[in-house]
Design a protein around this motif. Sequence first.
Motif, mmCIF file in Angstrom:
data_model
loop_
_atom_site.group_PDB
_atom_site.id
_atom_site.type_symbol
_atom_site.label_atom_id
_atom_site.label_comp_id
_atom_site.label_asym_id
_atom_site.label_seq_id
_atom_site.Cartn_x
_atom_site.Cartn_y
_atom_site.Cartn_z
ATOM 1 N N LEU A 1 0.884 -1.151 0.037
ATOM 2 C CA LEU A 1 -0.075 0.022 0.130
ATOM 3 C C LEU A 1 0.847 1.386 0.060
ATOM 4 C CD1 LEU A 1 -2.842 1.295 0.153
ATOM 5 C CD2 LEU A 1 -2.632 1.022 2.538
ATOM 6 N N THR A 2 0.812 2.086 -1.171
ATOM 7 C CA THR A 2 1.709 3.176 -1.240
ATOM 8 C C THR A 2 0.731 4.378 -1.471
ATOM 9 O OG1 THR A 2 1.838 3.336 -3.476
ATOM 10 C CG2 THR A 2 3.421 1.954 -2.401
ATOM 11 N N LYS A 3 0.943 5.713 -1.165
ATOM 12 C CA LYS A 3 0.301 6.816 -1.471
ATOM 13 C C LYS A 3 -0.516 6.839 -3.069
ATOM 14 C CE LYS A 3 1.797 10.073 2.212
ATOM 15 N NZ LYS A 3 2.383 11.356 2.362
ATOM 16 N N LYS A 4 0.307 6.256 -3.642
ATOM 17 C CA LYS A 4 -0.032 6.305 -5.076
ATOM 18 C C LYS A 4 -1.486 5.383 -5.144
ATOM 19 C CE LYS A 4 4.194 6.903 -7.541
ATOM 20 N NZ LYS A 4 5.271 6.522 -8.655
ATOM 21 N N ASP A 5 -1.506 4.485 -4.199
ATOM 22 C CA ASP A 5 -2.663 3.592 -4.453
ATOM 23 C C ASP A 5 -3.634 4.315 -3.753
ATOM 24 O OD1 ASP A 5 -1.454 1.228 -5.294
ATOM 25 O OD2 ASP A 5 -0.664 0.847 -3.203
ATOM 26 N N LEU A 6 -3.802 5.240 -3.168
ATOM 27 C CA LEU A 6 -4.884 5.736 -2.474
ATOM 28 C C LEU A 6 -5.746 6.710 -3.329
ATOM 29 C CD1 LEU A 6 -2.972 7.078 0.989
ATOM 30 C CD2 LEU A 6 -4.149 4.805 0.653
ATOM 31 N N ILE A 7 -6.958 7.212 -2.588
ATOM 32 C CA ILE A 7 -7.943 7.942 -3.239
ATOM 33 C C ILE A 7 -8.154 9.146 -2.235
ATOM 34 C CG2 ILE A 7 -10.333 8.355 -4.161
ATOM 35 C CD1 ILE A 7 -10.456 4.996 -4.515
ATOM 36 N N THR A 8 -8.311 10.386 -2.780
ATOM 37 C CA THR A 8 -8.431 11.537 -2.221
ATOM 38 C C THR A 8 -9.180 11.553 -0.678
ATOM 39 O OG1 THR A 8 -7.760 12.817 -4.175
ATOM 40 C CG2 THR A 8 -8.495 13.944 -1.963
ATOM 41 N N ASP A 9 -10.561 10.936 -1.292
ATOM 42 C CA ASP A 9 -11.445 10.528 -0.241
ATOM 43 C C ASP A 9 -11.585 9.288 0.412
ATOM 44 O OD1 ASP A 9 -13.891 10.085 1.058
ATOM 45 O OD2 ASP A 9 -15.153 10.971 -0.489
ATOM 46 N N PRO A 10 -11.420 9.352 1.850
ATOM 47 C CA PRO A 10 -10.938 8.003 2.263
ATOM 48 C C PRO A 10 -12.238 7.232 2.403
ATOM 49 C CG PRO A 10 -11.073 9.678 4.084
ATOM 50 C CD PRO A 10 -11.180 10.184 2.674
ATOM 51 N N THR A 11 -13.422 7.574 2.361
ATOM 52 C CA THR A 11 -14.783 6.733 2.203
ATOM 53 C C THR A 11 -14.873 6.173 0.949
ATOM 54 O OG1 THR A 11 -15.857 8.520 3.807
ATOM 55 C CG2 THR A 11 -17.079 6.789 2.330
ATOM 56 N N GLU A 12 -14.212 6.687 -0.087
ATOM 57 C CA GLU A 12 -14.012 5.845 -1.492
ATOM 58 C C GLU A 12 -13.083 5.049 -1.594
ATOM 59 O OE1 GLU A 12 -13.759 8.641 -4.870
ATOM 60 O OE2 GLU A 12 -15.234 9.786 -4.083
ATOM 61 N N PHE A 13 -12.070 5.052 -0.763
ATOM 62 C CA PHE A 13 -10.970 4.257 -0.696
ATOM 63 C C PHE A 13 -11.373 2.973 0.083
ATOM 64 C CE2 PHE A 13 -6.906 2.279 0.723
ATOM 65 C CZ PHE A 13 -6.401 1.884 -0.697
ATOM 66 N N PHE A 14 -12.069 3.300 1.063
ATOM 67 C CA PHE A 14 -12.803 2.039 1.981
ATOM 68 C C PHE A 14 -13.813 1.370 1.235
ATOM 69 C CE2 PHE A 14 -16.243 0.659 4.570
ATOM 70 C CZ PHE A 14 -15.667 -0.079 5.530
ATOM 71 N N SER A 15 -14.517 2.094 0.291
ATOM 72 C CA SER A 15 -15.593 1.259 -0.484
ATOM 73 C C SER A 15 -14.792 0.244 -1.659
ATOM 74 C CB SER A 15 -15.962 2.408 -1.333
ATOM 75 O OG SER A 15 -17.233 1.624 -2.284
ATOM 76 N N LYS A 16 -13.674 0.622 -1.803
ATOM 77 C CA LYS A 16 -12.808 -0.035 -2.740
ATOM 78 C C LYS A 16 -12.296 -1.279 -2.079
ATOM 79 C CE LYS A 16 -8.589 -0.023 -5.625
ATOM 80 N NZ LYS A 16 -7.890 -1.256 -4.636
ATOM 81 N N TRP A 17 -11.982 -1.262 -0.833
ATOM 82 C CA TRP A 17 -11.256 -2.109 -0.097
ATOM 83 C C TRP A 17 -12.490 -3.335 0.468
ATOM 84 C CZ3 TRP A 17 -6.822 -1.850 3.943
ATOM 85 C CH2 TRP A 17 -5.534 -1.666 3.194
ATOM 86 N N MET A 18 -13.778 -2.587 0.749
ATOM 87 C CA MET A 18 -14.813 -3.437 0.974
ATOM 88 C C MET A 18 -15.439 -4.147 0.127
ATOM 89 S SD MET A 18 -17.157 -4.503 3.130
ATOM 90 C CE MET A 18 -17.229 -3.538 4.516
ATOM 91 N N HIS A 19 -15.305 -3.678 -1.246
ATOM 92 C CA HIS A 19 -15.857 -4.295 -2.528
ATOM 93 C C HIS A 19 -14.896 -5.691 -2.716
ATOM 94 C CE1 HIS A 19 -17.331 -4.856 -6.709
ATOM 95 N NE2 HIS A 19 -16.047 -4.958 -6.858
ATOM 96 N N GLU A 20 -13.629 -5.322 -2.710
ATOM 97 C CA GLU A 20 -12.419 -6.408 -2.741
ATOM 98 C C GLU A 20 -12.830 -7.488 -1.592
ATOM 99 O OE1 GLU A 20 -8.844 -4.401 -2.942
ATOM 100 O OE2 GLU A 20 -9.132 -3.545 -4.639
ATOM 101 N N ALA A 21 -13.158 -7.018 -0.202
ATOM 102 C CA ALA A 21 -13.343 -8.094 0.361
ATOM 103 C C ALA A 21 -14.425 -9.096 0.226
ATOM 104 C CB ALA A 21 -13.549 -7.558 2.095
ATOM 105 N N LEU A 22 -15.856 -8.189 -0.309
ATOM 106 C CA LEU A 22 -16.982 -9.036 -0.465
ATOM 107 C C LEU A 22 -16.690 -9.916 -1.816
ATOM 108 C CD1 LEU A 22 -19.550 -6.126 0.092
ATOM 109 C CD2 LEU A 22 -19.156 -8.033 1.340
#
Length: 211
Positions: free
Chosen positions: A15-36
């Motif tokens: 996990l690097t800064k390049k992987d992140l999204i400006t909005d943390p909720t959007e990044f959480f959504s990405k990780w949640m989608h991957e978990a599901l």
Amino acid sequence: MKLDSIRRDYKRASLTKKDLITDPTEFFSKWMHEALSAGLRDATSMALSTVGEDGFPQSRIVLLKDFNSDGFTFFTNYQSEKGRAISLNPKISLHFFWPELERQVRISGIAEKTPVQASEQYFHSRPLDSQIAAAVSAQSSEVPSRDYLEEKFSNLKNQLKGNDPERPEHWGGYLVRPVKFEFWQGRENRLHDRMVYEKQADNWIIKRLAP
């Protein structure tokens, strides 16, 4: 038991800064989608931590039922131990752990009750038996026996004859408005990646923490 020798290394991802999204909720959504998408059991389960009436922190597992740019929603009995704790101190934390993906997410935020309409809608979307259980259970209070609970459940179910019970006024949702996120990705040699978003005014400041 010899616990001190139990360990494993983490090699799945980085996990690097390049992987992140400006909005943390959007990044959480990405990780949640991957978990599901990975089919993880109980991917929406999270440890909710509060400070109890006795001053001690308490944690328990609850289920995330919704999230958006406003925050993260779960439902419970407002008169329960966690409900009483939140009424005294609404500063709480949420913790997601997805060991199969070698990931954790920690969220600090302020909890507030959801509108009554949202609580009504979710309560009556639940299976009938779950509604009945919520109606008869004075959560966190002492009960004389398991039989006592089952008798109360059976009595109300018989009275309702297949109809929904009324939602108890003390049962409903909480919206947790986040002020801090930490995304943790396990790495080799315990040099884990930890990326933190902290809210300052209307902006999110991103920084990396040492593992």
